[in-house]
Design a protein around this motif. Structure first.
Motif, PDB file in Angstrom:
ATOM      1  N   GLY A   1       0.796  -1.218   0.000  1.00  0.00           N
ATOM      2  CA  GLY A   1       0.000   0.000   0.000  1.00  0.00           C
ATOM      3  C   GLY A   1       0.830   1.269   0.000  1.00  0.00           C
ATOM      4  N   ILE A   2       2.127   1.150  -0.213  1.00  0.00           N
ATOM      5  CA  ILE A   2       2.985   2.329  -0.264  1.00  0.00           C
ATOM      6  C   ILE A   2       2.555   3.184  -1.444  1.00  0.00           C
ATOM      7  CG2 ILE A   2       5.360   3.153  -0.548  1.00  0.00           C
ATOM      8  CD1 ILE A   2       4.834   1.673   2.114  1.00  0.00           C
ATOM      9  N   PHE A   3       2.454   4.478  -1.205  1.00  0.00           N
ATOM     10  CA  PHE A   3       1.897   5.363  -2.217  1.00  0.00           C
ATOM     11  C   PHE A   3       2.851   6.461  -2.636  1.00  0.00           C
ATOM     12  CE2 PHE A   3      -1.771   6.745  -4.503  1.00  0.00           C
ATOM     13  CZ  PHE A   3      -1.675   8.119  -4.585  1.00  0.00           C
TER      14      PHE A   3
ATOM     15  N   SER B   1       8.347   6.911   2.430  1.00  0.00           N
ATOM     16  CA  SER B   1       7.292   6.157   3.103  1.00  0.00           C
ATOM     17  C   SER B   1       7.885   5.425   4.298  1.00  0.00           C
ATOM     18  CB  SER B   1       6.652   5.133   2.169  1.00  0.00           C
ATOM     19  OG  SER B   1       5.925   5.765   1.163  1.00  0.00           O
ATOM     20  N   PHE B   2       7.097   5.376   5.366  1.00  0.00           N
ATOM     21  CA  PHE B   2       7.487   4.658   6.570  1.00  0.00           C
ATOM     22  C   PHE B   2       6.307   3.816   7.011  1.00  0.00           C
ATOM     23  CE2 PHE B   2       9.826   8.593   6.401  1.00  0.00           C
ATOM     24  CZ  PHE B   2      11.131   8.188   6.659  1.00  0.00           C
ATOM     25  N   VAL B   3       6.575   2.591   7.420  1.00  0.00           N
ATOM     26  CA  VAL B   3       5.540   1.709   7.948  1.00  0.00           C
ATOM     27  C   VAL B   3       5.877   1.458   9.412  1.00  0.00           C
ATOM     28  CG1 VAL B   3       4.401  -0.528   7.759  1.00  0.00           C
ATOM     29  CG2 VAL B   3       5.230   0.620   5.690  1.00  0.00           C
TER      30      VAL B   3
ATOM     31  N   ASP C   1       3.939  -0.112  12.913  1.00  0.00           N
ATOM     32  CA  ASP C   1       2.753  -0.785  13.465  1.00  0.00           C
ATOM     33  C   ASP C   1       1.681  -0.988  12.398  1.00  0.00           C
ATOM     34  OD1 ASP C   1       3.994  -0.704  15.965  1.00  0.00           O
ATOM     35  OD2 ASP C   1       3.028   1.201  16.492  1.00  0.00           O
ATOM     36  N   GLU C   2       2.093  -1.328  11.203  1.00  0.00           N
ATOM     37  CA  GLU C   2       1.204  -1.559  10.059  1.00  0.00           C
ATOM     38  C   GLU C   2       0.502  -0.281   9.567  1.00  0.00           C
ATOM     39  OE1 GLU C   2      -1.336  -4.949  10.531  1.00  0.00           O
ATOM     40  OE2 GLU C   2       0.241  -6.128  11.467  1.00  0.00           O
ATOM     41  N   GLU C   3       0.900   0.867  10.081  1.00  0.00           N
ATOM     42  CA  GLU C   3       0.385   2.150   9.605  1.00  0.00           C
ATOM     43  C   GLU C   3       1.390   2.721   8.615  1.00  0.00           C
ATOM     44  OE1 GLU C   3      -2.530   3.275  10.262  1.00  0.00           O
ATOM     45  OE2 GLU C   3      -3.053   2.068  12.003  1.00  0.00           O
ATOM     46  N   ILE C   4       0.905   3.273   7.513  1.00  0.00           N
ATOM     47  CA  ILE C   4       1.782   3.834   6.498  1.00  0.00           C
ATOM     48  C   ILE C   4       1.757   5.351   6.594  1.00  0.00           C
ATOM     49  CG2 ILE C   4       2.223   4.060   4.023  1.00  0.00           C
ATOM     50  CD1 ILE C   4       0.788   1.348   3.676  1.00  0.00           C
ATOM     51  N   PHE C   5       2.938   5.934   6.680  1.00  0.00           N
ATOM     52  CA  PHE C   5       3.106   7.382   6.674  1.00  0.00           C
ATOM     53  C   PHE C   5       3.919   7.701   5.426  1.00  0.00           C
ATOM     54  CE2 PHE C   5       2.642   5.949  10.973  1.00  0.00           C
ATOM     55  CZ  PHE C   5       1.796   6.877  11.563  1.00  0.00           C
ATOM     56  N   TRP C   6       3.356   8.488   4.520  1.00  0.00           N
ATOM     57  CA  TRP C   6       4.078   8.758   3.272  1.00  0.00           C
ATOM     58  C   TRP C   6       4.091  10.242   2.974  1.00  0.00           C
ATOM     59  CZ3 TRP C   6       1.392  10.990  -0.738  1.00  0.00           C
ATOM     60  CH2 TRP C   6       0.016  10.886  -0.705  1.00  0.00           C
ATOM     61  N   GLY C   7       5.170  10.634   2.344  1.00  0.00           N
ATOM     62  CA  GLY C   7       5.350  12.026   1.957  1.00  0.00           C
ATOM     63  C   GLY C   7       6.106  12.809   3.017  1.00  0.00           C
ATOM     64  N   PHE C   8       6.952  13.713   2.567  1.00  0.00           N
ATOM     65  CA  PHE C   8       7.749  14.518   3.486  1.00  0.00           C
ATOM     66  C   PHE C   8       6.873  15.308   4.448  1.00  0.00           C
ATOM     67  CE2 PHE C   8      10.172  18.316   4.659  1.00  0.00           C
ATOM     68  CZ  PHE C   8      11.261  17.700   5.258  1.00  0.00           C
TER      69      PHE C   8
END
Length: 64
Positions: free
Chosen positions: A12-14, A18-20, A22-29
């Motif tokens: 699901g990386i968009f 990108s950082f994953v 705890d199964e949460e994706i954080f993407w973008g600066f």
């Protein structure tokens, strides 16, 4: 590189970076501060406001 790209898409990386966590994706600066906030308080994503946002339909979906 193809295998890494395919694995990222499957996860699901968009965007980049990108950082994953705890199964949460954080993407973008621009999400870096939000990632730091989440690391300080993982319950941040369980607030009523965040749960309401999470329930909204996706604005963009990757085509395969």
């Amino acid at each position: 590189m193809r295998q890494t790209t395919d694995a990222a898409i499957e996860a699901g990386i968009f965007g980049v970076p990108s950082f994953v966590v705890d199964e949460e994706i954080f993407w973008g600066f621009d999400a870096m501060e939000f990632l730091v906030d989440y690391l300080e308080d993982p319950n941040l994503l369980q607030t009523p406001g965040m749960l309401a946002i999470d329930a909204m339909p996706d604005g963009v979906q990757r085509k395969r």
